[in-house]
Design an enzyme around this catalytic site. Structure first.
Site, PDB file in Angstrom:
ATOM      1  N   ASP A  27       0.924  -1.534   0.003  1.00  0.00           N
ATOM      2  CA  ASP A  27      -0.158  -0.615   0.437  1.00  0.00           C
ATOM      3  C   ASP A  27       0.927   1.076   0.026  1.00  0.00           C
ATOM      4  OD1 ASP A  27      -1.794  -1.557  -0.222  1.00  0.00           O
ATOM      5  OD2 ASP A  27      -2.572  -1.417   1.791  1.00  0.00           O
ATOM      6  N   LYS A 132      -6.709  -4.830  -3.440  1.00  0.00           N
ATOM      7  CA  LYS A 132      -7.461  -5.221  -1.774  1.00  0.00           C
ATOM      8  C   LYS A 132      -8.519  -4.403  -1.896  1.00  0.00           C
ATOM      9  CE  LYS A 132      -3.707  -4.103   1.504  1.00  0.00           C
ATOM     10  NZ  LYS A 132      -4.513  -3.464   1.963  1.00  0.00           N
ATOM     11  N   CYS A 165      -2.367  -2.418   8.249  1.00  0.00           N
ATOM     12  CA  CYS A 165      -2.527  -3.538   6.714  1.00  0.00           C
ATOM     13  C   CYS A 165      -1.171  -3.929   7.244  1.00  0.00           C
ATOM     14  CB  CYS A 165      -2.358  -2.735   5.695  1.00  0.00           C
ATOM     15  SG  CYS A 165      -3.710  -1.655   4.994  1.00  0.00           S
TER      16      CYS A 165
HETATM   17  N1  TIU Z   1      -3.070   0.470   4.316  1.00  0.00           N
HETATM   18  C1  TIU Z   1      -3.320   0.921   5.664  1.00  0.00           C
HETATM   19  O1  TIU Z   1      -2.317   0.516   6.388  1.00  0.00           O
HETATM   20  N2  TIU Z   1      -4.575   1.482   5.507  1.00  0.00           N
HETATM   21  C2  TIU Z   1      -4.647   2.401   6.552  1.00  0.00           C
HETATM   22  O2  TIU Z   1      -5.776   3.121   6.292  1.00  0.00           O
HETATM   23  N3  TIU Z   1      -4.045   2.658   7.467  1.00  0.00           N
HETATM   24  C3  TIU Z   1      -4.079   3.419   8.526  1.00  0.00           C
HETATM   25  O3  TIU Z   1      -2.970   3.272   8.699  1.00  0.00           O
HETATM   26  N4  TIU Z   1      -5.438   4.271   8.670  1.00  0.00           N
END
Ligand code: TIU
Length: 227
Positions: A27, A132, A165
């Site tokens: 991500d 995802k 994530c």
């Molecule tokens: N990729 C991921 O960690 N999505 C989130 O929403 N993370 C946050 O820390 N908000």
């Protein structure tokens, strides 16, 4: 090169077979790392995540040279939001929600600038990108199928955010039998204290979720493969 390599790690050395190893970049999207995206709309200072970019770039370059497989993930949704639980969209009572128009296009929607992987870490030919809908990389994706088809048993983990994530993915991977090594300078959180504790949680109790090391230790371990 056949046989095992060793990374100096905690709680003890991580032994892995390079042909059965994949580097995961989780991500690393504009929506989380750049201003004007989902991370900022959640109330966060996105600059806190940027410390992971340089070390991750170094690991990515080294893995490519060493012919270690690479997989990227992106969190986000279909344009019609049919794969976005209403609970996720409404959570936080945000002014700009998932699917709304923002400075980088529609927030966390596939095909929009915010959803794209940051320029510094763009995937190259042969590196699958897993889209995802959730926090975990295994949930409602074909990641496990791809890893099984490739004969992968070891995952080297980078990306954001440590306690969201990254942690969810490491936990999912752990229950599916993968040996996870988290590179602590290649993961980051909007909350430094969550990062610190999140890292401790992985390696505590004899490595209850896996191992923790650094970009430089991992690059040192795979140096023999970089011919
Ligand atoms: N990729 C991921 O960690 N999505 C989130 O929403 N993370 C946050 O820390 N908000």
């Amino acid at each position: 090169m056949r046989g095992k390599l060793i990374v100096k790690a905690e709680p003890y050395d991580y032994e892995f077979e390079p042909e059965a190893t994949a580097l995961m970049v989780i991500d690393m999207q504009n929506d989380f790392l750049n201003p004007g995206g989902f991370g900022e709309f959640l109330g966060n200072d996105v600059s806190l995540l940027r410390r992971a970019i340089g070390p991750t770039k170094n690991v990515l370059n080294a893995a490519r040279r060493a012919k270690i497989k690479v997989i990227h993930t992106r969190e986000g949704h279909r344009p019609d939001l049919s794969d976005c639980p209403p609970s996720k969209r409404m959570r936080g009572r945000l002014k700009i929600r998932i699917g709304d128009e923002g400075p980088m296009g529609r927030v966390l929607v596939r095909g929009h600038r915010g959803h794209e992987i940051i320029d510094e870490l763009k995937p190259i030919e042969g590196e699958p990108v897993i889209d995802k809908p959730g926090k975990g990389s295994f949930y409602a994706t074909d990641l496990h199928l791809i890893l099984q088809n490739w004969g992968i048993r070891y995952l080297v983990i980078t990306g954001v955010t440590t306690e969201v994530c990254v942690h969810t993915t490491v936990r999912e991977a752990n229950d599916r039998g993968y040996e996870c090594l988290v590179l602590e300078d290649c993961v980051a959180s909007y909350f430094p204290e969550f990062h610190e504790v999140g890292i401790k949680m992985i390696k505590a109790q004899g490595g209850i979720f896996g191992w923790v090391s650094t970009s430089s230790e991992f690059i040192k371990a795979i140096a023999p493969l970089m011919k």
